[in-house]
Design an enzyme around this catalytic site. Structure first.
Site, mmCIF file in Angstrom:
data_model
loop_
_atom_site.group_PDB
_atom_site.id
_atom_site.type_symbol
_atom_site.label_atom_id
_atom_site.label_comp_id
_atom_site.label_asym_id
_atom_site.label_seq_id
_atom_site.Cartn_x
_atom_site.Cartn_y
_atom_site.Cartn_z
ATOM 1 N N ASP A 30 0.859 -1.184 0.000
ATOM 2 C CA ASP A 30 0.000 0.000 0.000
ATOM 3 C C ASP A 30 0.902 1.243 0.000
ATOM 4 O O ASP A 30 1.855 1.325 0.791
ATOM 5 C CB ASP A 30 -0.893 -0.008 1.247
ATOM 6 C CG ASP A 30 -1.977 1.053 1.209
ATOM 7 O OD1 ASP A 30 -3.156 0.687 1.247
ATOM 8 O OD2 ASP A 30 -1.637 2.251 1.158
ATOM 9 N N ASN A 86 -12.761 -2.418 3.936
ATOM 10 C CA ASN A 86 -13.745 -1.353 4.055
ATOM 11 C C ASN A 86 -14.756 -1.471 2.920
ATOM 12 O O ASN A 86 -14.365 -1.700 1.773
ATOM 13 C CB ASN A 86 -13.062 0.022 3.980
ATOM 14 C CG ASN A 86 -12.009 0.190 5.061
ATOM 15 O OD1 ASN A 86 -12.168 -0.317 6.168
ATOM 16 N ND2 ASN A 86 -10.921 0.879 4.738
ATOM 17 N N GLN A 93 -13.989 3.249 2.516
ATOM 18 C CA GLN A 93 -13.536 2.709 1.222
ATOM 19 C C GLN A 93 -13.317 3.845 0.226
ATOM 20 O O GLN A 93 -14.220 4.655 -0.005
ATOM 21 C CB GLN A 93 -14.568 1.718 0.659
ATOM 22 C CG GLN A 93 -14.071 1.042 -0.629
ATOM 23 C CD GLN A 93 -15.038 -0.014 -1.171
ATOM 24 O OE1 GLN A 93 -16.215 -0.030 -0.830
ATOM 25 N NE2 GLN A 93 -14.532 -0.867 -2.044
ATOM 26 N N HIS A 99 -10.476 -5.093 -1.636
ATOM 27 C CA HIS A 99 -9.107 -5.314 -1.181
ATOM 28 C C HIS A 99 -9.091 -5.600 0.307
ATOM 29 O O HIS A 99 -9.907 -5.075 1.068
ATOM 30 C CB HIS A 99 -8.201 -4.117 -1.507
ATOM 31 C CG HIS A 99 -8.769 -2.787 -1.119
ATOM 32 N ND1 HIS A 99 -9.749 -2.143 -1.862
ATOM 33 C CD2 HIS A 99 -8.509 -1.972 -0.064
ATOM 34 C CE1 HIS A 99 -10.057 -0.998 -1.282
ATOM 35 N NE2 HIS A 99 -9.325 -0.870 -0.183
ATOM 36 N N HIS A 101 -6.727 -5.152 3.547
ATOM 37 C CA HIS A 101 -5.541 -4.508 4.104
ATOM 38 C C HIS A 101 -4.873 -5.497 5.058
ATOM 39 O O HIS A 101 -5.531 -6.007 5.976
ATOM 40 C CB HIS A 101 -5.920 -3.274 4.931
ATOM 41 C CG HIS A 101 -6.498 -2.136 4.152
ATOM 42 N ND1 HIS A 101 -5.735 -1.075 3.715
ATOM 43 C CD2 HIS A 101 -7.765 -1.880 3.744
ATOM 44 C CE1 HIS A 101 -6.507 -0.207 3.086
ATOM 45 N NE2 HIS A 101 -7.745 -0.670 3.089
HETATM 46 P P1 AMP Z 1 -9.526 1.943 1.159
HETATM 47 O O1 AMP Z 1 -9.538 3.318 1.749
HETATM 48 O O2 AMP Z 1 -9.900 0.843 2.120
HETATM 49 O O3 AMP Z 1 -10.357 1.881 -0.116
HETATM 50 O O4 AMP Z 1 -8.019 1.639 0.781
HETATM 51 C C1 AMP Z 1 -7.420 2.065 -0.406
HETATM 52 C C2 AMP Z 1 -5.943 1.982 -0.189
HETATM 53 O O5 AMP Z 1 -5.312 1.980 -1.455
HETATM 54 C C3 AMP Z 1 -5.333 3.152 0.592
HETATM 55 O O6 AMP Z 1 -4.708 2.653 1.783
HETATM 56 C C4 AMP Z 1 -4.323 3.766 -0.376
HETATM 57 O O7 AMP Z 1 -3.142 4.169 0.268
HETATM 58 C C5 AMP Z 1 -4.072 2.613 -1.325
HETATM 59 N N1 AMP Z 1 -3.664 2.976 -2.681
HETATM 60 C C6 AMP Z 1 -4.264 3.849 -3.507
HETATM 61 N N2 AMP Z 1 -3.645 3.863 -4.712
HETATM 62 C C7 AMP Z 1 -2.639 2.968 -4.631
HETATM 63 C C8 AMP Z 1 -1.635 2.522 -5.536
HETATM 64 N N3 AMP Z 1 -1.543 2.999 -6.793
HETATM 65 N N4 AMP Z 1 -0.750 1.587 -5.115
HETATM 66 C C9 AMP Z 1 -0.819 1.110 -3.847
HETATM 67 N N5 AMP Z 1 -1.743 1.480 -2.959
HETATM 68 C C10 AMP Z 1 -2.643 2.400 -3.338
#
Ligand code: AMP
Ligand code: ZN
Length: 134
Positions: A30, A86, A93, A99, A101
């Protein structure tokens, strides 16, 4: 899905720090590194969230997450791990491709916190049970 950033990572169209890949899932770091080693596990097949994902892909994603959690714990000397997902904006989310975490935990100062607040005084257990069971 063509405009989904996680589909693009899964298809190697945009870069990601991919730690693991098989036919169904990938795991990659992440960007935010909430704690050291914070990793995301996603199915290659697009699904919006845990509420919609096909249960076979859900099971496969959790298997990979368990393996990643053990691997990260060993490699980074973590003391524990949180695996969370989430669903919906209110739940935090931000990316609408399911995804998991995988968040390695080190100590009380590792800046990640989940609070299971005791609200039993304002949210009556019997009433909630009745509503759900009706
Ligand atoms: P959520 O808020 O549960 O939808 O988590 C989305 C996650 O994706 C966040 O923790 C971001 O830091 C991560 N994220 C967004 N874009 C990227 C990316 N290109 N590569 C890796 N992680 C990402
Ligand atoms: Zn997608």
């Amino acid at each position: 899905m063509s405009n989904c950033i996680f589909c693009k990572i899964a298809n190697h169209e945009i870069p990601g720090k991919i730690l693991y890949e098989d036919n169904d899932c990938i795991a990659f770091l992440d960007l935010s590194q909430t704690t050291k080693g914070h990793t995301l596990v996603i199915p290659k097949a697009h699904a919006k969230s845990v509420l919609e994902i096909d249960q076979d892909n859900l099971a496969k994603s959790f298997k990979v997450a368990q393996n990643m959690a053990n691997m990260l714990k060993t490699k980074l000397n973590a003391n524990g791990v949180n695996i969370i997902t989430n669903s919906g904006i209110i739940a935090g989310q931000t990316i609408e491709h399911f995804h998991l975490h995988v968040i390695p935990r080190f100590d009380e100062n590792d800046t990640f916190e989940i609070n299971f607040t005791d609200n039993s005084q304002i949210c009556n257990l019997d009433e909630v049970f009745k509503i759900i069971k009706e």
